[in-house]
Design a protein around this motif. Structure first.
Motif, short mmCIF file in Angstrom:
data_model
loop_
_atom_site.label_atom_id
_atom_site.label_comp_id
_atom_site.label_asym_id
_atom_site.label_seq_id
_atom_site.Cartn_x
_atom_site.Cartn_y
_atom_site.Cartn_z
N ILE A 38 46.22 25.83 51.21
CA ILE A 38 44.99 26.38 51.79
C ILE A 38 44.33 27.39 50.87
O ILE A 38 43.11 27.38 50.69
CB ILE A 38 45.30 27.01 53.16
N ALA A 39 45.13 28.27 50.28
CA ALA A 39 44.56 29.32 49.42
C ALA A 39 43.81 28.70 48.24
O ALA A 39 42.74 29.19 47.85
CB ALA A 39 45.67 30.24 48.92
N GLN A 40 44.35 27.63 47.65
CA GLN A 40 43.69 26.99 46.51
C GLN A 40 42.36 26.35 46.93
O GLN A 40 41.36 26.48 46.24
CB GLN A 40 44.61 25.95 45.90
N ILE A 41 42.36 25.67 48.09
CA ILE A 41 41.13 25.03 48.56
C ILE A 41 40.07 26.07 48.88
O ILE A 41 38.88 25.89 48.58
CB ILE A 41 41.43 24.15 49.78
N VAL A 42 40.47 27.18 49.49
CA VAL A 42 39.52 28.25 49.79
C VAL A 42 38.91 28.80 48.51
O VAL A 42 37.69 29.02 48.42
CB VAL A 42 40.22 29.37 50.60
N ARG A 43 39.74 28.99 47.48
CA ARG A 43 39.22 29.50 46.20
C ARG A 43 38.23 28.52 45.59
O ARG A 43 37.18 28.92 45.07
CB ARG A 43 40.38 29.75 45.23
N GLU A 44 38.53 27.24 45.63
CA GLU A 44 37.64 26.24 45.05
C GLU A 44 36.31 26.17 45.80
O GLU A 44 35.24 26.07 45.19
CB GLU A 44 38.33 24.88 45.05
N LEU A 45 36.36 26.22 47.12
CA LEU A 45 35.13 26.15 47.91
C LEU A 45 34.27 27.40 47.71
O LEU A 45 33.04 27.31 47.62
CB LEU A 45 35.46 25.97 49.39
N ARG A 46 34.90 28.55 47.62
CA ARG A 46 34.15 29.78 47.43
C ARG A 46 33.63 29.93 46.01
O ARG A 46 32.64 30.64 45.78
CB ARG A 46 35.02 30.99 47.81
N ALA A 47 34.28 29.26 45.05
CA ALA A 47 33.84 29.35 43.65
C ALA A 47 32.77 28.33 43.32
O ALA A 47 32.14 28.41 42.26
CB ALA A 47 35.03 29.16 42.72
N SER A 48 32.54 27.32 44.18
CA SER A 48 31.55 26.30 43.89
C SER A 48 30.14 26.88 43.96
O SER A 48 29.89 27.86 44.67
CB SER A 48 31.69 25.14 44.88
N ARG A 49 29.22 26.28 43.23
CA ARG A 49 27.85 26.79 43.17
C ARG A 49 27.10 26.64 44.49
O ARG A 49 26.21 27.44 44.79
CB ARG A 49 27.08 26.05 42.07
N ASP A 50 27.46 25.61 45.27
CA ASP A 50 26.70 25.40 46.50
C ASP A 50 27.11 26.36 47.62
O ASP A 50 26.47 26.39 48.67
CB ASP A 50 26.85 23.95 46.98
#
Length: 220
Positions: free
Chosen positions: A179-191
């Motif tokens: 979960i922590a990795q997915i949250v980081r990826e979603l929050r780091a995305s440009r959109d």
């Protein structure tokens, strides 16, 4: 009376030397035959080569004395694998030091989360399970956005923690990802489908994330 002519000792003269240099590549027997043939040719011309001037180097090359030179010249051996060139080996070792064995990287440990007691997943219409069934997300990031959407628009709690997301995955019956990795990826995305929440260690679904969830039930 005979007349004697005085010779000027300072008069310019001329002298020439012919230097002979050659190289041979052959086996030990072939080199010896070549040396003997050259010695025989020089002997016929009245030039001798002392036998003691032939030497064998430690690196596999033979030294043969040349006419008109006090230093022997090296003739390379035919088979380079038979030669043991110590100097060349030392240079290679200095320029290309042995590489250290790389240590394999340890896989990142997945954090353990704590389930939330009675988060109210069945207190709304639709419930979390019903809403997840309607949307049918196909990937873990989409599943996480569905959970964040339900928290914001149905449970009226925009901020969602990783522990709440973990509890939602278990309640719905989905396999719990990192979960922590997915949250980081979603929050780091440009959109900015997922943004930082107002409370510490929390996240909130963004506008484009909401649009993506609205289209899920239609497209999938």
């Amino acid at each position: 009376m005979a007349r004697h002519t005085k010779v000027d000792q300072d008069q310019d003269g001329e002298i020439s030397f012919t230097m002979v240099k050659f190289s041979m590549k052959a086996s030990d027997a072939g080199l010896q035959k070549g040396i003997d043939a050259i010695r025989s040719a020089f002997a016929q011309a009245g030039i001798g080569i002392p036998p003691e001037t032939r030497q064998i180097r430690a690196n596999g090359t033979k030294q043969v004395a040349m006419v008109g030179s006090s230093q022997p010249e090296a003739a390379e051996a035919e088979d380079p694998e038979e030669a043991t060139d110590v100097e060349a080996t030392e240079i290679v070792e200095e320029r290309a030091p042995a590489r250290k064995a790389s240590t394999p990287r340890a896989r990142p440990k997945v954090k353990n989360y704590t389930a939330i007691e009675d988060p109210g997943f069945g207190s709304t219409n639709p419930t979390l399970k019903d809403f997840a069934a309607q949307k049918g997300p196909s990937t873990d990031p989409k599943k996480l956005l569905v959970i964040a959407y339900w928290f914001k628009h149905h449970l009226k709690q925009p901020d969602v923690t990783n522990d709440a997301i973990y509890t939602a995955f278990r309640t719905i019956g989905w396999t719990v990802p990192n979960i922590a990795q997915i949250v980081r990826e979603l929050r780091a995305s440009r959109d900015q489908r997922l943004i930082k929440g107002s409370n510490p260690n929390s996240s909130e679904i963004g506008l484009l994330g909401e649009n993506a969830v609205d289209e899920m039930g239609k497209a999938e």
